[in-house]
Design an enzyme around this catalytic site. Structure first.
Site, PDB file in Angstrom:
ATOM      1  N   THR A 197       0.884  -1.177   0.000  1.00  0.00           N
ATOM      2  CA  THR A 197       0.000   0.000   0.000  1.00  0.00           C
ATOM      3  C   THR A 197       0.916   1.220   0.000  1.00  0.00           C
ATOM      4  O   THR A 197       2.081   1.112   0.398  1.00  0.00           O
ATOM      5  CB  THR A 197      -0.884   0.044   1.257  1.00  0.00           C
ATOM      6  OG1 THR A 197      -0.011   0.121   2.389  1.00  0.00           O
ATOM      7  CG2 THR A 197      -1.744  -1.192   1.374  1.00  0.00           C
ATOM      8  N   GLU A 342      -5.591  -3.871  -0.974  1.00  0.00           N
ATOM      9  CA  GLU A 342      -5.960  -5.034  -0.160  1.00  0.00           C
ATOM     10  C   GLU A 342      -7.031  -5.888  -0.839  1.00  0.00           C
ATOM     11  O   GLU A 342      -7.368  -6.966  -0.375  1.00  0.00           O
ATOM     12  CB  GLU A 342      -6.484  -4.562   1.210  1.00  0.00           C
ATOM     13  CG  GLU A 342      -5.424  -3.951   2.110  1.00  0.00           C
ATOM     14  CD  GLU A 342      -5.210  -2.455   1.874  1.00  0.00           C
ATOM     15  OE1 GLU A 342      -5.583  -1.957   0.788  1.00  0.00           O
ATOM     16  OE2 GLU A 342      -4.669  -1.793   2.766  1.00  0.00           O
ATOM     17  N   LYS A 450     -15.707  16.461  10.574  1.00  0.00           N
ATOM     18  CA  LYS A 450     -16.768  16.318  11.566  1.00  0.00           C
ATOM     19  C   LYS A 450     -17.096  17.692  12.139  1.00  0.00           C
ATOM     20  O   LYS A 450     -16.300  18.287  12.855  1.00  0.00           O
ATOM     21  CB  LYS A 450     -16.325  15.361  12.676  1.00  0.00           C
ATOM     22  CG  LYS A 450     -17.413  14.399  13.050  1.00  0.00           C
ATOM     23  CD  LYS A 450     -16.902  13.259  13.888  1.00  0.00           C
ATOM     24  CE  LYS A 450     -18.008  12.227  14.052  1.00  0.00           C
ATOM     25  NZ  LYS A 450     -17.598  11.092  14.836  1.00  0.00           N
ATOM     26  N   TRP A 455     -21.147  14.511  10.054  1.00  0.00           N
ATOM     27  CA  TRP A 455     -20.122  14.322   9.035  1.00  0.00           C
ATOM     28  C   TRP A 455     -20.417  15.154   7.787  1.00  0.00           C
ATOM     29  O   TRP A 455     -21.552  15.220   7.330  1.00  0.00           O
ATOM     30  CB  TRP A 455     -20.057  12.841   8.626  1.00  0.00           C
ATOM     31  CG  TRP A 455     -19.347  11.993   9.625  1.00  0.00           C
ATOM     32  CD1 TRP A 455     -18.783  12.415  10.799  1.00  0.00           C
ATOM     33  CD2 TRP A 455     -19.127  10.584   9.551  1.00  0.00           C
ATOM     34  NE1 TRP A 455     -18.214  11.349  11.451  1.00  0.00           N
ATOM     35  CE2 TRP A 455     -18.405  10.208  10.718  1.00  0.00           C
ATOM     36  CE3 TRP A 455     -19.432   9.591   8.625  1.00  0.00           C
ATOM     37  CZ2 TRP A 455     -18.013   8.897  10.976  1.00  0.00           C
ATOM     38  CZ3 TRP A 455     -19.050   8.284   8.878  1.00  0.00           C
ATOM     39  CH2 TRP A 455     -18.345   7.941  10.035  1.00  0.00           C
TER      40      TRP A 455
HETATM   41  P1  ADP Z   1      -3.487   4.002  -1.174  1.00  0.00           P
HETATM   42  O1  ADP Z   1      -4.619   4.898  -0.798  1.00  0.00           O
HETATM   43  O2  ADP Z   1      -2.646   3.600  -0.015  1.00  0.00           O
HETATM   44  O3  ADP Z   1      -2.793   4.502  -2.384  1.00  0.00           O
HETATM   45  P2  ADP Z   1      -5.012   2.209  -2.766  1.00  0.00           P
HETATM   46  O4  ADP Z   1      -4.416   2.647  -4.044  1.00  0.00           O
HETATM   47  O5  ADP Z   1      -5.269   0.792  -2.542  1.00  0.00           O
HETATM   48  O6  ADP Z   1      -4.098   2.609  -1.609  1.00  0.00           O
HETATM   49  O7  ADP Z   1      -6.284   3.081  -2.518  1.00  0.00           O
HETATM   50  C1  ADP Z   1      -7.480   2.594  -1.991  1.00  0.00           C
HETATM   51  C2  ADP Z   1      -8.374   3.733  -1.596  1.00  0.00           C
HETATM   52  O8  ADP Z   1      -8.572   4.632  -2.683  1.00  0.00           O
HETATM   53  C3  ADP Z   1      -9.764   3.291  -1.231  1.00  0.00           C
HETATM   54  O9  ADP Z   1      -9.828   2.788   0.079  1.00  0.00           O
HETATM   55  C4  ADP Z   1     -10.552   4.577  -1.420  1.00  0.00           C
HETATM   56  O10 ADP Z   1     -10.406   5.440  -0.310  1.00  0.00           O
HETATM   57  C5  ADP Z   1      -9.869   5.220  -2.582  1.00  0.00           C
HETATM   58  N1  ADP Z   1     -10.628   4.964  -3.810  1.00  0.00           N
HETATM   59  C6  ADP Z   1     -10.381   4.043  -4.757  1.00  0.00           C
HETATM   60  N2  ADP Z   1     -11.282   4.126  -5.752  1.00  0.00           N
HETATM   61  C7  ADP Z   1     -12.136   5.121  -5.435  1.00  0.00           C
HETATM   62  C8  ADP Z   1     -13.298   5.697  -6.041  1.00  0.00           C
HETATM   63  N3  ADP Z   1     -13.745   5.297  -7.209  1.00  0.00           N
HETATM   64  N4  ADP Z   1     -13.928   6.693  -5.376  1.00  0.00           N
HETATM   65  C9  ADP Z   1     -13.487   7.135  -4.198  1.00  0.00           C
HETATM   66  N5  ADP Z   1     -12.396   6.656  -3.577  1.00  0.00           N
HETATM   67  C10 ADP Z   1     -11.731   5.649  -4.183  1.00  0.00           C
END
Ligand code: ADP
Length: 553
Positions: A197, A342, A450, A455
């Protein structure tokens, strides 16, 4: 690993482990002539490299042989620092197919973080593109586990001198193998690849995928409600192969038989546009920040796409204004996708149900803007702070939890301990789910604002801001407030030449949101901090505005 009761009567079907090598074997045998076109990293060679699935399989098999002959054992990790290109694709299949674990590393991370990840993964071999030669020279002394460094090029392009000890040449490895190697079979639960990640908080953690999880994810992501990729398509993954395995496209595209086009290092609007047109790209995938570059280039030069018809946008929320431009100006269908490292990464994709076709256009658009429906294999639920499940009414929002065969049960080396809650993985996202099962992300829990115990969804505020013609990018963060705890601050990058003011922007929100959601202030900046996977880094932004005080606060 969880075990389940056995039935006294077993099904009588062939037992074949799901394996990544089965994808490339299938692709070479049944769609052997399908093309793979790559923009080269070597600047002095013809711009594009072309070959077929058949060629790719033969070379991947020789590379797998070379790895096995060099003593890379089943389960050992092999790192890559590389762009989207044919050699990287060969590594995807050679490494996992040989039983070793492909560890794709994001080269945009800080060198110290890269060295940390290489050490944490205990990579035995590190493959890298020419672009990253000096980066690898800098980190090599700190990567004790790495026994061999391999430059992904041919002999003619090897540097005359390098501080990297015994630097190997990719093409020589492939040529030296005699091809007398068969893809080995092993249990489908064997580890196949490893992605970290991006570690916005703390050190990066590894998601260790298995052959089984990767193949199931590839099958499911090719479904019509998901990517709907077929042999008729030409696919250009803009999403890098170091960002959650390019969302699985190196697997799902090959099992679909489609033509594959790799952009290499050239991800600017002009280079992408030219490649889309030249190769007849029909389908693509990437994060919103990349589309911004491509769309702006096309708009500024009054260009349209002749073959490009569908794209997945995800990784962060696709602003409705971007979706509208792609659909209305460019006739490109947008599939909003949500997932995370994940989750291999795909969890949901947007789209319409049959009965939605009768709805007026703006209402259909609202549905398409949601992150969408769970993909078969993934289950999800939303819960309140005490873990109670919330209704699927489209309004109640809570913590989003998921489960499924391509979702992690724990991090690599059990980093972070037990991560599951009653068998569900907490995503860290906050979402609503409507009665039809469409999920919509309102925020990441750490970005939620918040105010007076309520929220405020920062994504909604950002989406409205970027719909203003004078706004290029916007991010909304919570700022400390003596009365309300937190209030929203909107940070904006103006479009070049635009002169939009704070007052105009705030007036633009009028009537579109509840009064208490109105940002307390607007600040204009030249750029926003963007992370290694192309997302706005709100933690950096909050840091940047640490000493800022809201009016009246
Ligand atoms: P990192 O944030 O560590 O780069 P990831 O690339 O796995 O890791 O990102 C996952 C996160 O990205 C999700 O938990 C979510 O918060 C955000 N995310 C992914 N796709 C979308 C989407 N279409 N809309 C909003 N948020 C998204």
């Amino acid at each position: 690993m969880q075990s389940f009761p056995q039935s006294p009567v077993q099904g009588q079907m062939m037992s074949q482990p799901l394996s990544i090598s089965s994808i490339i074997r299938f692709a070479a045998r049944h769609y052997g002539g399908s093309e793979i076109v790559s923009r080269r990293v070597e600047a002095d060679m013809p711009d594009l490299h072309r070959y077929t699935y058949r060629d790719c399989e033969a070379r991947a098999r020789r590379l797998a042989q070379a790895l096995a002959e060099r003593g890379v054992a089943i389960g050992e990790r092999v790192g890559t620092l590389a762009w989207n290109g044919y050699r990287h694709l060969e590594l995807y299949y050679a490494v996992s197919g040989s039983g070793a674990v492909l560890h794709t590393i994001n080269p945009r991370l800080h060198p110290e973080q890269i060295a940390y990840i290489v050490n944490h993964a205990e990579d035995q071999v590190l493959f890298f593109d020419m672009t990253f030669l000096s980066l690898v020279e800098a980190i090599a002394p700190h990567c004790a586990s790495v026994k061999a460094f391999v430059l992904m090029s041919d002999r003619a392009h090897m540097p005359a001198a390098s501080t990297i000890p015994d630097l190997l040449c990719y093409e020589e490895l492939v040529e030296a193998a005699d091809g007398g190697y068969a893809w080995p079979l092993f249990d489908e639960n064997a580890a196949a690849s490893l992605c970290y990640t991006s570690g916005t908080t703390g050190n990066p953690k590894g998601a260790l995928y298995s052959h089984r999880s990767t193949v199931l994810h590839a099958y499911a992501s090719a479904l019509p409600n998901v990517l709907n990729v077929g042999a008729i398509d030409t696919v250009l993954p803009v999403v890098p192969m170091f960002h959650v395995n390019a969302w699985g496209l190196p697997y799902s595209v090959l099992l679909s038989g489609a033509k594959m086009v790799f952009p290499g290092a050239a991800l600017d609007g002009k280079s992408l546009y030219e490649l889309f047109e030249q190769e007849g790209v029909t389908f693509s995938a990437g994060v919103p920040t990349v589309w911004l570059g491509l769309i702006n280039y096309a708009l500024q030069n009054d260009l349209r796409f002749s073959t490009f018809r569908r794209t997945v946008i995800g990784g962060s929320a696709c602003p409705p204004a971007m979706m509208d431009t792609l659909i209305d100006k460019f006739n490109v269908q947008v599939i909003h996708g949500w997932g995370m490292t994940e989750m291999s990464p795909l969890g949901t994709t947007g789209g319409l149900l049959a009965r939605h076709r009768k709805l007026p256009e703006p209402e259909q658009r609202k549905i398409l803007q949601k992150q969408g429906h769970a993909i078969y294999g993934v289950d999800m639920k939303i819960v309140d702070d005490d873990g109670n499940e919330l209704p699927w009414d489209g309004h109640s929002f809570g913590h989003l939890l998921v489960k499924g065969p391509w979702i992690i049960a724990s991090y690599f080396r059990n980093e972070g301990g037990d991560v599951l809650q009653d068998g569900w993985f907490p995503t860290g996202d906050v979402a609503t789910i409507d009665p039809d099962g469409f999920m919509q992300i309102t925020d990441r829990s750490k970005d939620v604002i918040k105010s007076g115990g309520e929220w405020i969804g920062s994504i909604d505020l950002e989406n409205i801001a970027v719909a203003h013609p004078g706004v290029l990018q916007a991010a909304c963060i919570g700022m400390a407030h003596p009365k309300w705890d937190e209030r929203p601050l909107l940070v904006v990058v103006r479009r070049p030449g635009a002169e939009v003011t704070r007052e105009e922007l705030l007036a633009f929100f009028d009537g579109k949101i509840a009064r208490f959601w109105m940002p307390d202030d607007v600040v204009f900046v030249d750029s926003l901090p963007i992370g290694g996977t192309g997302k706005i880094q709100k933690n950096k932004l909050r840091e940047q505005f640490r000493d800022y005080r809201l009016p009246g606060a």
